[in-house]
Design an enzyme around this catalytic site. Structure first.
Site, PDB file in Angstrom:
ATOM      1  N   CYS A   1      -5.780  -2.555  -2.352  1.00  0.00           N
ATOM      2  CA  CYS A   1      -5.618  -2.086  -3.730  1.00  0.00           C
ATOM      3  C   CYS A   1      -6.957  -1.897  -4.424  1.00  0.00           C
ATOM      4  O   CYS A   1      -7.080  -1.064  -5.327  1.00  0.00           O
ATOM      5  CB  CYS A   1      -4.793  -3.089  -4.537  1.00  0.00           C
ATOM      6  SG  CYS A   1      -3.240  -3.605  -3.777  1.00  0.00           S
TER       7      CYS A   1
ATOM      8  N   ASP B   1      -1.534 -10.171  -3.959  1.00  0.00           N
ATOM      9  CA  ASP B   1      -0.165 -10.679  -3.930  1.00  0.00           C
ATOM     10  C   ASP B   1       0.486 -10.434  -2.573  1.00  0.00           C
ATOM     11  O   ASP B   1       1.248 -11.265  -2.080  1.00  0.00           O
ATOM     12  CB  ASP B   1       0.672 -10.000  -5.017  1.00  0.00           C
ATOM     13  CG  ASP B   1       0.233 -10.383  -6.418  1.00  0.00           C
ATOM     14  OD1 ASP B   1      -0.670 -11.227  -6.541  1.00  0.00           O
ATOM     15  OD2 ASP B   1       0.792  -9.837  -7.377  1.00  0.00           O
TER      16      ASP B   1
ATOM     17  N   CYS C   1      -4.791  -3.970  -8.112  1.00  0.00           N
ATOM     18  CA  CYS C   1      -3.619  -4.794  -7.799  1.00  0.00           C
ATOM     19  C   CYS C   1      -2.912  -5.243  -9.084  1.00  0.00           C
ATOM     20  O   CYS C   1      -3.420  -5.092 -10.195  1.00  0.00           O
ATOM     21  CB  CYS C   1      -4.034  -5.991  -6.951  1.00  0.00           C
ATOM     22  SG  CYS C   1      -2.682  -6.765  -6.032  1.00  0.00           S
ATOM     23  N   ASP C   2      -1.736  -5.848  -8.920  1.00  0.00           N
ATOM     24  CA  ASP C   2      -0.780  -6.045 -10.015  1.00  0.00           C
ATOM     25  C   ASP C   2      -1.358  -6.650 -11.285  1.00  0.00           C
ATOM     26  O   ASP C   2      -1.142  -6.130 -12.383  1.00  0.00           O
ATOM     27  CB  ASP C   2       0.361  -6.950  -9.544  1.00  0.00           C
ATOM     28  CG  ASP C   2       1.178  -6.335  -8.436  1.00  0.00           C
ATOM     29  OD1 ASP C   2       0.790  -5.262  -7.942  1.00  0.00           O
ATOM     30  OD2 ASP C   2       2.194  -6.925  -8.050  1.00  0.00           O
ATOM     31  N   LYS C   3      -2.043  -7.796 -11.187  1.00  0.00           N
ATOM     32  CA  LYS C   3      -2.478  -8.511 -12.388  1.00  0.00           C
ATOM     33  C   LYS C   3      -3.712  -7.888 -13.004  1.00  0.00           C
ATOM     34  O   LYS C   3      -4.095  -8.218 -14.123  1.00  0.00           O
ATOM     35  CB  LYS C   3      -2.760  -9.990 -12.074  1.00  0.00           C
ATOM     36  CG  LYS C   3      -1.649 -10.712 -11.345  1.00  0.00           C
ATOM     37  CD  LYS C   3      -0.303 -10.496 -11.968  1.00  0.00           C
ATOM     38  CE  LYS C   3       0.811 -10.904 -11.031  1.00  0.00           C
ATOM     39  NZ  LYS C   3       0.843 -10.151  -9.763  1.00  0.00           N
TER      40      LYS C   3
ATOM     41  N   GLU D   1       6.064 -15.154  -7.282  1.00  0.00           N
ATOM     42  CA  GLU D   1       7.052 -14.115  -7.019  1.00  0.00           C
ATOM     43  C   GLU D   1       7.904 -14.508  -5.820  1.00  0.00           C
ATOM     44  O   GLU D   1       7.406 -15.070  -4.848  1.00  0.00           O
ATOM     45  CB  GLU D   1       6.364 -12.781  -6.717  1.00  0.00           C
ATOM     46  CG  GLU D   1       5.586 -12.226  -7.877  1.00  0.00           C
ATOM     47  CD  GLU D   1       4.840 -10.952  -7.526  1.00  0.00           C
ATOM     48  OE1 GLU D   1       4.391 -10.282  -8.452  1.00  0.00           O
ATOM     49  OE2 GLU D   1       4.716 -10.645  -6.327  1.00  0.00           O
TER      50      GLU D   1
ATOM     51  N   SER E   1       8.468  -9.923  -7.346  1.00  0.00           N
ATOM     52  CA  SER E   1       7.605  -8.785  -7.085  1.00  0.00           C
ATOM     53  C   SER E   1       8.289  -7.519  -7.562  1.00  0.00           C
ATOM     54  O   SER E   1       9.521  -7.438  -7.599  1.00  0.00           O
ATOM     55  CB  SER E   1       7.339  -8.686  -5.582  1.00  0.00           C
ATOM     56  OG  SER E   1       6.851  -7.413  -5.234  1.00  0.00           O
TER      57      SER E   1
END
Length: 558
Positions: A53, A85, A126-128, A446, A472
């Site tokens: 990512c 993640d 990435c996600d965060k 998650e 997730s």
């Protein structure tokens, strides 16, 4: 632009020769006499080789810096962290995932605040990264633009990271050989970019674009593409425009802008994590946003995107037909978006969308408004005696809208995963995974591994999973997370016993346990809070300071 306008935030190096020893420090990293007269633009890079990512974001940061420099600024690139993640899911390490959002926000605030940058570009993958970058920039409230690192391309045979997780469950059931699992593992992630469905990264990037904090198109570009390079260059220049016009995050991140973000997330069938992160982002700019706002907006917004995990298509395929801009124009014309919201272009959302063309006639990814996948939101906010202050479900309708079953209780994700894979979990079970909340985990892991194992074993419509943890963006099935109060705080989820009857009703938005108030009170009297799992370090600090998931799980609440 006068010097006073250029230098708004009292950098230690704005004073002339003889007054600022800090000038010598910056000369060593390449500043010239002329550079000291320019606005400084901090470029927050989340580059790391921890995850695909973010592995390309160092290059993107340089492009953003060049864009700021070409527009008359002086860019300074600095780094913050990321975690993966996809690697950590299902392990103890995943407890650091949500914590990383706070670390990213803290580090951007700390570096940019200390160095006195006039503007900021933050690039996340990435996600965060996305909410963390926005929160860090918003705390300082200096002209800022967010850039999304972009989506990954599909793997062989239209696979992605979720294909790997679900292959594990299929192998446990006996439907897939180890050789087949290995083939998927080796080819599902072909290069740089964030996970390829409408998972959390693509969800949050889309929400931020809809909110106006990234340039039009930024959320729907391949990670490795000329369009992403151009986006980064344009973001650097855009900050200089925002400085000239004195437009700051609080001018853009209004309540109406958050409603726009919620609307787009629903239309795209986005991740439940959007609820958690939008609440946290709103808290940062003192915008009042609650779970009930998701209910209110969700009643009038349909799900239109046939995207993974519950649908068929990947983000790269949406990119190929025009991204989310045509969708946003459709929503605007239907009166579902606030067109007067200001954006980082310096124009309103309606102005940005004025010349956007529609999707190709033969595309199958985005449905027409009168032919929705679901007529209202898939993000269901549930209340009841099992979640007095709320829970979040992702119910597309494909798994049904109502489930009653018997509780099978687990005190950790790992314990539940073992019982799913060994066949202990059977049709009619409601898996209860508790002590995984923000404080109790700590870190609110998650539940991607259990939900993927359930799907892989073919139990997606026959088993429900509820938790005070979260999910997730790749999770699907009959799942309810963010149950509050969490178990560690003595919430009702802490009182569930094996065999209790639990009902989830996504039509009436209820989650209940078939017990009287008296019985719940009796169990609470006998309940003992667990000992903290961590007493030192970042997880211990997070557990001591974090708020409820229904408030965004922030760590700076009054």
């Amino acid at each position: 632009m006068t010097n006073d306008k250029r230098r708004r935030f009292s950098s230690p190096v704005v004073d002339g020769i003889g007054k600022s020893p800090g000038r010598a420090m910056l000369r060593a990293v390449g500043f010239t006499d002329e550079d000291f007269k320019k606005p400084q633009v901090g470029i927050a890079s989340t580059w790391s080789m921890l995850t695909p990512c973010n592995m390309h974001i160092d290059q993107l940061a340089r492009e953003a810096g060049a864009g700021a420099d070409d527009a008359g600024g002086k860019s300074v690139i600095f780094n913050t962290i990321t975690v993966s993640d996809g690697i950590a899911n299902g392990t103890e390490g995943m407890k650091y995932s949500l914590v990383s959002r706070e670390v990213i926000a803290d580090s951007i605030e700390t570096a940019a605040g200390c160095e006195g940058f006039d503007g900021i570009v933050a690039i996340g993958g990435c996600d965060k990264n996305m909410p963390g970058c926005i929160m860090g920039m918003a705390r300082l409230n200096r002209p800022s633009v967010f850039v999304y690192g972009g989506t990954i391309r599909p793997g062989a045979n239209h696979t992605d990271i979720i294909s790997v997780f679900e292959a594990v469950g299929a192998h446990a059931k006996g439907d897939m050989s180890l050789i087949e699992v290995k083939q998927i593992e080796e080819t599902a992630i072909p290069g740089p970019g964030s996970c390829g469905g409408m998972y959390t990264a693509n969800t949050m990037a889309s929400a931020i674009e809809a909110m106006g904090m990234s340039l039009p198109g930024s959320s729907a570009q391949d990670a490795v593409s000329q369009s992403k390079v151009d986006d980064c260059r344009a973001a650097g220049a855009a900050v200089m425009n925002l400085l000239e016009k004195d437009i700051k995050p609080t001018d853009i991140m209004t309540r109406s802008a958050f409603e726009n973000a919620i609307t787009v997330v629903i239309a795209l069938g986005g991740s439940t994590n959007a609820v958690l992160h939008l609440l946290a982002m709103a808290h940062t700019v003192d915008v009042e946003l609650t779970l009930d706002d998701f209910v209110r907006v969700g009643k009038r917004v349909p799900v239109l995107a046939d995207l993974r995990p519950s649908g068929h298509y990947m983000m790269s395929e949406l990119v190929a037909i025009g991204g989310i801009q045509p969708l946003m124009k459709t929503l605007l014309e239907a009166g579902l978006l606030h067109g007067d919201c200001l954006t980082v272009t310096g124009k309103t959302l309606a102005e940005n969308l004025a010349d956007v063309s529609g999707y190709p006639d033969d595309q199958q990814i985005i449905r027409a408004l009168d032919q929705p996948i679901k007529k209202d939101s898939h993000l269901r906010i549930l209340y009841g005696n099992l979640a007095p202050t709320g829970a979040v479900a992702k119910i597309t309708g494909k798994e049904g809208t109502w489930f009653t079953g018997t509780a099978r209780v687990f005190h950790s994700e790992e314990e539940a995963q073992e019982r799913i894979l060994d066949g202990t979990v059977t049709a009619g079970d409601v898996l209860v995974i508790r002590y995984e909340g923000p404080r109790g985990g700590p870190g609110m892991r998650e539940m991607l591994s259990p939900t993927s194992a359930i799907m892989g074993r073919g139990l997606g419509s026959e088993v429900a999973l509820i938790t005070d943890g979260r999910f997730s963006g790749g999770s699907h099935g009959f799942v309810v997370g963010h149950i509050t109060p969490e178990a560690a705080d003595g919430g009702p989820i802490a009182l569930v016993e094996d065999g209790d009857k639990i009902t989830i009703d996504a039509e009436e938005n209820l989650i209940t346990i078939d017990l009287s108030d008296e019985e719940l009170e009796r169990r609470l009297d006998n309940w003992q809070p667990p000992e903290p799992r961590y007493r030192r370090g970042v997880l211990a600090k997070f557990a001591r300071t974090v708020s409820s998931a229904s408030e965004g799980a922030v760590t700076d609440k009054d």
